[in-house]
Design a protein around this motif. Sequence first.
Motif, PDB file in Angstrom:
ATOM      1  N   LEU A 128     -12.977   6.937  61.049  1.00 10.70           N
ATOM      2  CA  LEU A 128     -12.765   8.334  61.419  1.00 10.70           C
ATOM      3  C   LEU A 128     -12.205   9.053  60.201  1.00 10.70           C
ATOM      4  CD1 LEU A 128     -11.241   7.950  64.998  1.00 10.70           C
ATOM      5  CD2 LEU A 128     -13.569   8.583  64.383  1.00 10.70           C
ATOM      6  N   ARG A 129     -13.098   9.495  59.327  1.00  8.87           N
ATOM      7  CA  ARG A 129     -12.687  10.114  58.077  1.00  8.87           C
ATOM      8  C   ARG A 129     -13.010  11.599  58.102  1.00  8.87           C
ATOM      9  NH1 ARG A 129     -15.352   8.028  53.498  1.00  8.87           N
ATOM     10  NH2 ARG A 129     -13.583   8.720  52.251  1.00  8.87           N
ATOM     11  N   ALA A 130     -12.091  12.386  57.578  1.00 10.29           N
ATOM     12  CA  ALA A 130     -12.260  13.836  57.530  1.00 10.29           C
ATOM     13  C   ALA A 130     -11.710  14.337  56.203  1.00 10.29           C
ATOM     14  CB  ALA A 130     -11.541  14.498  58.699  1.00 10.29           C
ATOM     15  N   ALA A 131     -12.079  15.563  55.884  1.00 10.45           N
ATOM     16  CA  ALA A 131     -11.571  16.211  54.673  1.00 10.45           C
ATOM     17  C   ALA A 131     -11.304  17.671  54.990  1.00 10.45           C
ATOM     18  CB  ALA A 131     -12.573  16.086  53.526  1.00 10.45           C
ATOM     19  N   VAL A 132     -10.259  18.197  54.400  1.00 14.39           N
ATOM     20  CA  VAL A 132      -9.946  19.623  54.549  1.00 14.39           C
ATOM     21  C   VAL A 132      -9.769  20.217  53.163  1.00 14.39           C
ATOM     22  CG1 VAL A 132      -8.864  19.374  56.822  1.00 14.39           C
ATOM     23  CG2 VAL A 132      -7.442  19.245  54.764  1.00 14.39           C
ATOM     24  N   LEU A 133     -10.066  21.500  53.047  1.00 11.26           N
ATOM     25  CA  LEU A 133      -9.806  22.224  51.815  1.00 11.26           C
ATOM     26  C   LEU A 133      -8.455  22.910  51.951  1.00 11.26           C
ATOM     27  CD1 LEU A 133     -10.974  23.062  49.042  1.00 11.26           C
ATOM     28  CD2 LEU A 133     -11.800  25.150  50.160  1.00 11.26           C
ATOM     29  N   VAL A 134      -7.607  22.708  50.949  1.00 10.29           N
ATOM     30  CA  VAL A 134      -6.317  23.399  50.877  1.00 10.29           C
ATOM     31  C   VAL A 134      -6.509  24.501  49.842  1.00 10.29           C
ATOM     32  CG1 VAL A 134      -3.843  23.157  50.446  1.00 10.29           C
ATOM     33  CG2 VAL A 134      -5.134  21.249  51.453  1.00 10.29           C
ATOM     34  N   PRO A 135      -6.968  25.702  50.289  1.00 11.88           N
ATOM     35  CA  PRO A 135      -7.354  26.756  49.331  1.00 11.88           C
ATOM     36  C   PRO A 135      -6.147  27.615  48.936  1.00 11.88           C
ATOM     37  CG  PRO A 135      -8.445  26.998  51.500  1.00 11.88           C
ATOM     38  CD  PRO A 135      -7.270  26.096  51.657  1.00 11.88           C
ATOM     39  N   ILE A 136      -5.786  27.551  47.677  1.00 13.12           N
ATOM     40  CA  ILE A 136      -4.638  28.294  47.172  1.00 13.12           C
ATOM     41  C   ILE A 136      -5.140  29.512  46.417  1.00 13.12           C
ATOM     42  CG2 ILE A 136      -2.641  28.196  45.636  1.00 13.12           C
ATOM     43  CD1 ILE A 136      -2.613  25.132  46.323  1.00 13.12           C
ATOM     44  N   VAL A 137      -4.705  30.680  46.870  1.00 11.04           N
ATOM     45  CA  VAL A 137      -5.124  31.937  46.261  1.00 11.04           C
ATOM     46  C   VAL A 137      -4.109  32.314  45.191  1.00 11.04           C
ATOM     47  CG1 VAL A 137      -5.799  34.330  46.661  1.00 11.04           C
ATOM     48  CG2 VAL A 137      -6.123  32.629  48.474  1.00 11.04           C
ATOM     49  N   LEU A 138      -4.589  32.534  43.978  1.00 10.81           N
ATOM     50  CA  LEU A 138      -3.710  32.765  42.836  1.00 10.81           C
ATOM     51  C   LEU A 138      -3.287  34.226  42.723  1.00 10.81           C
ATOM     52  CD1 LEU A 138      -5.490  30.390  40.312  1.00 10.81           C
ATOM     53  CD2 LEU A 138      -3.393  29.967  41.620  1.00 10.81           C
ATOM     54  N   HIS A 139      -2.670  34.743  43.790  1.00  5.71           N
ATOM     55  CA  HIS A 139      -1.998  36.035  43.729  1.00  5.71           C
ATOM     56  C   HIS A 139      -0.775  35.901  42.822  1.00  5.71           C
ATOM     57  CE1 HIS A 139      -4.364  37.523  47.091  1.00  5.71           C
ATOM     58  NE2 HIS A 139      -3.894  36.602  47.908  1.00  5.71           N
ATOM     59  N   PRO A 140      -0.154  37.027  42.405  1.00  3.18           N
ATOM     60  CA  PRO A 140       1.126  36.904  41.689  1.00  3.18           C
ATOM     61  C   PRO A 140       2.143  36.065  42.467  1.00  3.18           C
ATOM     62  CG  PRO A 140       0.286  39.129  41.512  1.00  3.18           C
ATOM     63  CD  PRO A 140      -0.636  38.417  42.461  1.00  3.18           C
ATOM     64  N   ALA A 141       2.148  36.208  43.789  1.00  2.00           N
ATOM     65  CA  ALA A 141       2.898  35.306  44.670  1.00  2.00           C
ATOM     66  C   ALA A 141       1.852  34.484  45.422  1.00  2.00           C
ATOM     67  CB  ALA A 141       3.773  36.095  45.639  1.00  2.00           C
ATOM     68  N   PRO A 142       1.523  33.289  44.942  1.00  2.00           N
ATOM     69  CA  PRO A 142       0.400  32.522  45.495  1.00  2.00           C
ATOM     70  C   PRO A 142       0.546  32.218  46.981  1.00  2.00           C
ATOM     71  CG  PRO A 142       1.098  31.610  43.398  1.00  2.00           C
ATOM     72  CD  PRO A 142       2.136  32.601  43.797  1.00  2.00           C
ATOM     73  N   SER A 143      -0.602  32.031  47.615  1.00  2.00           N
ATOM     74  CA  SER A 143      -0.631  31.760  49.052  1.00  2.00           C
ATOM     75  C   SER A 143      -1.689  30.703  49.336  1.00  2.00           C
ATOM     76  CB  SER A 143      -0.949  33.040  49.833  1.00  2.00           C
ATOM     77  OG  SER A 143      -2.241  33.510  49.483  1.00  2.00           O
ATOM     78  N   VAL A 144      -1.647  30.165  50.548  1.00  2.00           N
ATOM     79  CA  VAL A 144      -2.651  29.192  50.970  1.00  2.00           C
ATOM     80  C   VAL A 144      -3.397  29.769  52.168  1.00  2.00           C
ATOM     81  CG1 VAL A 144      -1.000  27.917  52.423  1.00  2.00           C
ATOM     82  CG2 VAL A 144      -3.065  26.785  51.620  1.00  2.00           C
ATOM     83  N   VAL A 145      -4.710  29.578  52.185  1.00  2.00           N
ATOM     84  CA  VAL A 145      -5.559  30.106  53.254  1.00  2.00           C
ATOM     85  C   VAL A 145      -5.549  29.125  54.431  1.00  2.00           C
ATOM     86  CG1 VAL A 145      -7.906  30.777  53.911  1.00  2.00           C
ATOM     87  CG2 VAL A 145      -7.047  31.313  51.614  1.00  2.00           C
ATOM     88  N   LEU A 146      -5.319  29.666  55.622  1.00  2.00           N
ATOM     89  CA  LEU A 146      -5.328  28.882  56.850  1.00  2.00           C
ATOM     90  C   LEU A 146      -6.238  29.556  57.873  1.00  2.00           C
ATOM     91  CD1 LEU A 146      -1.500  28.209  57.055  1.00  2.00           C
ATOM     92  CD2 LEU A 146      -3.254  26.491  56.594  1.00  2.00           C
ATOM     93  N   THR A 147      -6.654  28.785  58.866  1.00  2.00           N
ATOM     94  CA  THR A 147      -7.486  29.348  59.927  1.00  2.00           C
ATOM     95  C   THR A 147      -6.815  29.131  61.273  1.00  2.00           C
ATOM     96  OG1 THR A 147      -8.770  27.341  60.431  1.00  2.00           O
ATOM     97  CG2 THR A 147      -9.560  28.726  58.613  1.00  2.00           C
TER      98      THR A 147
END
Length: 196
Positions: free
Chosen positions: A35-54
């Motif tokens: 049971l293998r899965a993968a997720v993307l941890v997308p980091i947006v390079l704003h001046p104050a960086p953030s991570v995209v979630l759904t």
Amino acid sequence: MSGTAGPGAPDLLALLRRAGARDHPDEPTDEATSLRAAVLVPIVLHPAPSVVLTLRAHHLSRHPGQVSFPGGRIDPQDASPEAAALREAEEEVGLSASTVEVIGRLPTHVTGTGYRVTPVLGLLTPPVAPKPDPREVAEVFELPLAALTGPPGPYEEEAVFRGRLRRYWVVPHERHRIWGATAAMLVALGRLIRED
């Protein structure tokens, strides 16, 4: 993100590149780990960086209405966890693989349901314009990375599930409850940022 809240964007970028370069090899595939899965941890390079979630759609049979990263099961045609994470991110939120700079992985996370999840770190240059697939995603939002390193910060809760007392992470957010596997992977990311 600056001052006591954590490193600024240029420093954070260097930290993330070093963290992503650490060796987190593929898990062996056998009956116990199929049971293998993968997720993307997308980091947006704003001046104050953030991570995209759904926010997962409320009509889904698995984990409806929960916060997650874009991702899913690794299919036989996926060449790697990175390929699976990028494919799922494009399907779920319209994030083209050509816009993501993959820099490495976080440690594999094993869920309570037996999935072995490979979190793939990816960098995005703003602006980011997600196009969520309403069949899977109710909302796309961003969490400042400062929420992982500064107060109030993630905390643990416990609850009885299927007759067992379980502890799990919660990441504070003003509108959504971020907990469980997603929160644990965010905590792992926060630790890398603080320790490097």
